[in-house]
Design a protein around this motif. Structure first.
Motif, PDB file in Angstrom:
ATOM      1  N   UNK A   1      31.322  36.148  13.432  1.00 48.84           N
ATOM      2  CA  UNK A   1      30.229  36.499  12.520  1.00 48.84           C
ATOM      3  C   UNK A   1      30.050  35.454  11.421  1.00 48.84           C
ATOM      4  N   UNK A   2      31.156  34.917  10.953  1.00 46.76           N
ATOM      5  CA  UNK A   2      31.076  33.948   9.856  1.00 46.76           C
ATOM      6  C   UNK A   2      30.416  32.642  10.287  1.00 46.76           C
ATOM      7  N   UNK A   3      30.285  32.423  11.605  1.00 46.17           N
ATOM      8  CA  UNK A   3      29.649  31.186  12.074  1.00 46.17           C
ATOM      9  C   UNK A   3      28.127  31.295  12.057  1.00 46.17           C
ATOM     10  N   UNK A   4      27.620  32.507  11.913  1.00 45.85           N
ATOM     11  CA  UNK A   4      26.167  32.686  11.831  1.00 45.85           C
ATOM     12  C   UNK A   4      25.726  32.325  10.423  1.00 45.85           C
ATOM     13  N   UNK A   5      24.689  31.561  10.326  1.00 46.25           N
ATOM     14  CA  UNK A   5      24.215  31.131   9.019  1.00 46.25           C
ATOM     15  C   UNK A   5      23.583  32.264   8.229  1.00 46.25           C
ATOM     16  N   UNK A   6      23.325  32.000   6.949  1.00 42.59           N
ATOM     17  CA  UNK A   6      22.727  33.025   6.085  1.00 42.59           C
ATOM     18  C   UNK A   6      21.289  33.358   6.468  1.00 42.59           C
ATOM     19  N   UNK A   7      20.679  32.540   7.321  1.00 40.21           N
ATOM     20  CA  UNK A   7      19.304  32.803   7.734  1.00 40.21           C
ATOM     21  C   UNK A   7      19.223  33.853   8.841  1.00 40.21           C
ATOM     22  N   UNK A   8      20.367  34.265   9.400  1.00 35.28           N
ATOM     23  CA  UNK A   8      20.367  35.250  10.478  1.00 35.28           C
ATOM     24  C   UNK A   8      20.208  36.643   9.883  1.00 35.28           C
TER      25      UNK A   8
ATOM     26  N   UNK B   1      27.656  46.284   8.111  1.00 29.32           N
ATOM     27  CA  UNK B   1      27.881  44.917   7.649  1.00 29.32           C
ATOM     28  C   UNK B   1      27.114  44.656   6.360  1.00 29.32           C
ATOM     29  N   UNK B   2      27.651  43.793   5.503  1.00 25.63           N
ATOM     30  CA  UNK B   2      26.907  43.417   4.297  1.00 25.63           C
ATOM     31  C   UNK B   2      25.535  42.851   4.672  1.00 25.63           C
ATOM     32  N   UNK B   3      24.534  43.227   3.912  1.00 31.40           N
ATOM     33  CA  UNK B   3      23.161  42.743   4.090  1.00 31.40           C
ATOM     34  C   UNK B   3      22.490  43.246   5.367  1.00 31.40           C
TER      35      UNK B   3
ATOM     36  N   UNK C   1      18.256  35.624  19.545  1.00 33.44           N
ATOM     37  CA  UNK C   1      18.842  36.953  19.434  1.00 33.44           C
ATOM     38  C   UNK C   1      20.338  36.921  19.683  1.00 33.44           C
ATOM     39  N   UNK C   2      21.059  37.668  18.863  1.00 30.02           N
ATOM     40  CA  UNK C   2      22.510  37.796  18.999  1.00 30.02           C
ATOM     41  C   UNK C   2      22.869  39.271  19.027  1.00 30.02           C
ATOM     42  N   UNK C   3      23.824  39.640  19.879  1.00 31.81           N
ATOM     43  CA  UNK C   3      24.312  41.001  19.970  1.00 31.81           C
ATOM     44  C   UNK C   3      25.751  41.025  19.480  1.00 31.81           C
ATOM     45  N   UNK C   4      26.071  41.929  18.551  1.00 33.63           N
ATOM     46  CA  UNK C   4      27.439  42.055  18.068  1.00 33.63           C
ATOM     47  C   UNK C   4      28.269  42.750  19.144  1.00 33.63           C
ATOM     48  N   UNK C   5      29.059  41.966  19.887  1.00 35.59           N
ATOM     49  CA  UNK C   5      29.858  42.496  20.993  1.00 35.59           C
ATOM     50  C   UNK C   5      30.886  43.491  20.462  1.00 35.59           C
ATOM     51  N   UNK C   6      30.902  44.677  21.044  1.00 36.21           N
ATOM     52  CA  UNK C   6      31.843  45.697  20.611  1.00 36.21           C
ATOM     53  C   UNK C   6      31.380  46.484  19.399  1.00 36.21           C
ATOM     54  N   UNK C   7      30.292  46.048  18.787  1.00 31.32           N
ATOM     55  CA  UNK C   7      29.703  46.773  17.668  1.00 31.32           C
ATOM     56  C   UNK C   7      30.628  46.956  16.473  1.00 31.32           C
ATOM     57  N   UNK C   8      30.298  47.949  15.650  1.00 30.42           N
ATOM     58  CA  UNK C   8      31.085  48.208  14.448  1.00 30.42           C
ATOM     59  C   UNK C   8      32.490  48.689  14.792  1.00 30.42           C
ATOM     60  N   UNK C   9      32.663  49.272  15.972  1.00 35.33           N
ATOM     61  CA  UNK C   9      34.015  49.658  16.389  1.00 35.33           C
ATOM     62  C   UNK C   9      34.920  48.431  16.454  1.00 35.33           C
ATOM     63  N   UNK C  10      34.408  47.359  17.028  1.00 35.44           N
ATOM     64  CA  UNK C  10      35.190  46.128  17.128  1.00 35.44           C
ATOM     65  C   UNK C  10      35.412  45.506  15.757  1.00 35.44           C
TER      66      UNK C  10
END
Length: 105
Positions: free
Chosen positions: A11-18, A36-38, A85-94
């Protein structure tokens, strides 16, 4: 593939523009897993209408509980012309790494 899976560790590799779009229901967003924040709450059922005026080239991270709804959301947005588009694999559980021995639905 029309979207890219992102592991929570990346997640930290995604820029602030995402833009972070959480497609869960309001009670899940404010529930024990938090969000997640924001992150912006856009329940899956409202995504089509909500995204009508969004720029098609803006990067979006889709988030849900376990990664299933967000993957469907990413596919739906891809069909509507969204390109980054990016999908958070495993979602908030992960993200939260549920305690050992707990069961999820």
């Amino acid at each position: 593939m029309t979207y890219q899976d992102i592991a929570p560790a990346r997640l930290s590799t995604l820029g602030p523009d995402v833009r972070r779009i959480d497609v869960r229901e309001p009670d899940e967003y404010t529930g024990p897993l938090g969000h997640l924040p924001d992150a912006e709450l856009v329940p899956l059922g409202t995504l089509e209408a909500a995204s009508a005026d969004w720029p098609r080239d803006a990067p979006l991270l889709l988030i849900c509980r376990s990664g299933g709804r967000s993957a469907r959301a990413a596919q739906a947005l891809a069909q509507r012309g969204f390109q980054r588009l990016y999908n958070l694999a495993g979602g908030m559980l992960a993200v939260r790494e549920s305690p050992p021995g707990s069961t999820g639905g």
